[in-house]
Scaffold this active site. Structure first.
Site, PDB file in Angstrom:
ATOM      1  N   LYS A 122      -9.453   7.318  -1.634  1.00  0.00           N
ATOM      2  CA  LYS A 122      -8.780   8.627  -1.684  1.00  0.00           C
ATOM      3  C   LYS A 122      -9.772   9.784  -1.641  1.00  0.00           C
ATOM      4  CE  LYS A 122      -4.347   7.538  -3.707  1.00  0.00           C
ATOM      5  NZ  LYS A 122      -3.328   7.881  -4.675  1.00  0.00           N
ATOM      6  N   LYS A 206      -2.675  -0.969   5.510  1.00  0.00           N
ATOM      7  CA  LYS A 206      -1.525  -1.002   4.605  1.00  0.00           C
ATOM      8  C   LYS A 206      -0.489   0.037   5.039  1.00  0.00           C
ATOM      9  CE  LYS A 206      -1.520   1.057   0.612  1.00  0.00           C
ATOM     10  NZ  LYS A 206      -1.208   1.530  -0.743  1.00  0.00           N
ATOM     11  N   LYS A 209       2.228   6.043   2.547  1.00  0.00           N
ATOM     12  CA  LYS A 209       2.793   7.394   2.657  1.00  0.00           C
ATOM     13  C   LYS A 209       1.856   8.329   3.392  1.00  0.00           C
ATOM     14  CE  LYS A 209       4.553   7.198  -2.037  1.00  0.00           C
ATOM     15  NZ  LYS A 209       4.119   7.436  -3.395  1.00  0.00           N
TER      16      LYS A 209
END
Ligand code: ADP
Ligand code: TRP
Length: 344
Positions: A122, A206, A209
């Site tokens: 992230k 993966k 969102k």
């Protein structure tokens, strides 16, 4: 002190999990997490929350955040969580989460957090510009879980490392303060073919969102046409489906679609192959689209119906918060005493 194994946790079994209100939920969240919540609530006392404090580790529009919490709550209800059975609440409504997180910040080691792969993913290249909250994120997650002395945490495969950290924090707290068995060492429940749903555009990534392509995922809020179109456009190969699962090992996109079918149908991937072996994607995709529409379509509709009455959602969250606090407050009172705080 002896060198015997520490006393095990003797308290009741409890399930706890949460999802961040940071964007539209998708098939990965549904199969990796939400489906399991609805199933487990009938077996073990279940606590499911919306992680709005985790959400602000990355910028969120303050004018939207409450609505985002209501959207996740609507998704919980639409996928079968029953507020009379499970306790459903917002993290920010129970201040003990952050109070316990501070104590755990002082138990966890910098070296442990430095290993967390989600932070690295992230924060990206500019680690020094990430918030301190994003770095400490897994410590707050440990507090979410241990505040309720939860023993089982249904999550997708990507959360396994955070659960290991939670166990390390629980064990070190119990050891350092000489309170063996005070906190349980919770298990991650990640079993099943939906534990790691991959992107529809890339079988190595993966479903997420944060993927810029909406065609990479099926959203819970998508209508039937959108679901069918995304399945049709999903990346595949030209080979027919094999008889054995092992033969899909080098075909990640094909394996992903077979796994999604299996998870949606409540069957194993091998059972799905036994039915479709020899058929190509021209035949398989329409079947998968029909199945996805029949399972996901009604969820989107139910979410829209629930969101038309935000006051009812707030009432459910208020009731859940009161029940959650009734359990959180005594644990936190015990922790204050154990640590020796003046306010204990
Ligand atoms: P995202 O990664 O899309 O931002 P979250 O981090 O909010 O989603 O995840 C919420 C829950 O859904 C977690 O339990 C997580 O493990 C699970 N989850 C997320 N993506 C997937 C996926 N692709 N496959 C299976 N489970 C997933
Ligand atoms: N980190 C989880 C995710 O990204 C969300 C979460 C926060 C959570 N606290 C939790 C999950 C406690 C399980 C238990 O999906």
């Amino acid at each position: 002190m002896t060198d015997q194994a520490p006393a095990p946790y003797q308290g009741p079994q409890r399930v706890l999990s949460g999802v961040q209100p940071t964007g539209d939920l998708h098939l990965g969240n549904y199969l990796g997490a939400l489906v399991k919540f609805a199933r487990l609530q009938h077996e073990i006392p279940t606590f499911i929350f919306v992680a709005d404090q985790h959400a602000i580790t990355e910028w969120q529009d303050p004018a939207r955040l409450k609505d985002q919490v209501r959207e996740i709550t609507a998704a919980y209800l639409a996928t079968g969580l029953d507020p009379k059975v499970a306790t459903i609440f917002a993290q920010s409504a129970v201040p003990e989460h952050t109070e316990l997180a501070w104590v755990f910040d002082c138990v966890a080691r910098v070296g442990w957090l430095d290993r967390m792969t989600q932070f690295k993913d992230k924060a990206g290249k500019h680690k020094e510009r990430a918030s301190v909250g994003l770095y400490a994120y897994p410590v707050l997650q440990a507090a979410d879980i241990l505040l309720y002395k939860a023993t089982a945490v249904p999550v997708g495969e990507d959360q396994r490392q955070h659960l290991e950290l939670t166990r390390d924090i629980a064990a070190k707290f119990n050891h350092d303060f000489e309170v063996p068995g005070f906190f349980p060492l919770p298990d991650a429940l990640t079993q099943g073919p939906g534990a790691r749903v991959m992107s529809l555009r890339d079988g190595q990534a993966k479903m997420s969102k944060s993927d810029p392509s909406d065609y990479s995922r099926i959203n819970l809020a998508d209508d039937a046409d959108a679901i069918a179109q995304k399945v049709r456009k999903a990346r595949t190969d030209a080979e027919p489906l094999p008889e054995k699962l092992d033969d899909l090992a080098a075909r990640p996109e094909a394996l992903n679609l077979v796994s999604i079918y299996a998870a949606l149908a409540g069957r194993t991937a091998q059972e799905v192959l036994s039915e479709f072996a020899g058929q190509g994607f021209g035949a398989f995709k329409p079947k998968l689209a029909d199945l996805a529409v029949s399972v996901m379509g009604p969820i989107g509709g139910e979410m829209r119906r629930l969101l038309a009455d935000p006051a009812e959602i707030d009432r459910i969250l208020g009731d859940g918060a009161a029940r959650a606090r009734a359990l959180a407050a005594p644990t936190m009172a015990e922790v204050r005493k154990i640590v020796g705080f003046w306010n204990s």
